[in-house]
Design an enzyme around this catalytic site. Sequence first.
Site, PDB file in Angstrom:
ATOM      1  CE  LYS A 204      31.147  46.920  36.191  1.00 40.51           C
ATOM      2  NZ  LYS A 204      32.429  47.791  36.044  1.00 40.51           N
ATOM      3  CE  LYS A 273      38.714  43.416  34.966  1.00 33.90           C
ATOM      4  NZ  LYS A 273      37.947  44.123  36.137  1.00 33.90           N
TER       5      LYS A 273
END
Length: 328
Positions: A204, A273
Amino acid sequence: MDLLNRTRTMLRQARPQHGRNSMTGKAPGGQSAEKLGYLGLGMMGFPMARRLLGAGYDVAVWNRSAGKAAALAEAGAKSVASPGEVATTASIIFMCVTDAAAVQQVVFGSAGLAAVPGADRLVVDFSSIHPEAARNIAARLKAANGMRWIDAPVSGGTKGAEEGTLAVMAGGEAADIERVRPYVLAMARRLTHMGPTGAGQTTKLCNQVIVGCAMAVLAEATRLAVNAGIDAGRLPEALAGGFADSIPLQLFVPRMVQGIHSPPLGHIATMLKDLDTVADLAQATSTPVPMASLAAQLFRLAKAARGANVDALEIYKLSAAVSTPAKA
């Protein structure tokens, strides 16, 4: 149309292509369907859980705020009071929350997953967190009660969650991946086993390098088109089929040009993030990531200028011309 009515309408329209046969209670392949749980009903979790219901599965749900859980309960889900209670009623527990701190709270907090018997139960975490955090949480949970873990972050945004076209990249044991596959494919188009625990999260991060840089580059190209006086809205049409063509080009540029930011495809804070996690992993692995680092700084500027919880595509607005009052 309010949230509850929208949920009811979409459930009536849903067709269980990947789910169990609602008359026989069977999952694809003829095996008995397992009872499912879903923890975290945010931008991604709500439509994903709704697709499980639309596929005919028994689903227990929990959310920190009760409103969305109540809406799904009206659509057939069982709304319960805690993550641990979900785990007592479900053998496969799906989860999608904001960050590693939220995952820790759901797993090890009061009435969390670690507080109930875990034998033969399996957690599939769709959240995007640091690979090392995923490994640590998985090991601690298994030691606490024997519950097993799959890290399975997703790509495709809220549109993919609504339409069931997500790409899921998973880390964990092969047998566990195959056990959850029919249920995941009620919510996603693709599930790829990438390796042991943590491999899904690492994949990811690679995805976010590409997507985060694509957002920044497409914002730059779109602003150049606007400032040079051509119709930026026609860029996807003009570039279709060429080397610059991509799903981000076709999806992001029209939203930038038309100022479509609701519902958001993802929040600035979430992208930042993930890019900050990329930087941390890059440092640990001695990997140069100059483009991802620049994209992170642009999103940091966007967060300061636009806010943490606005659509990530508002990065385009960073380069908007500042109007000045006309002189008298």
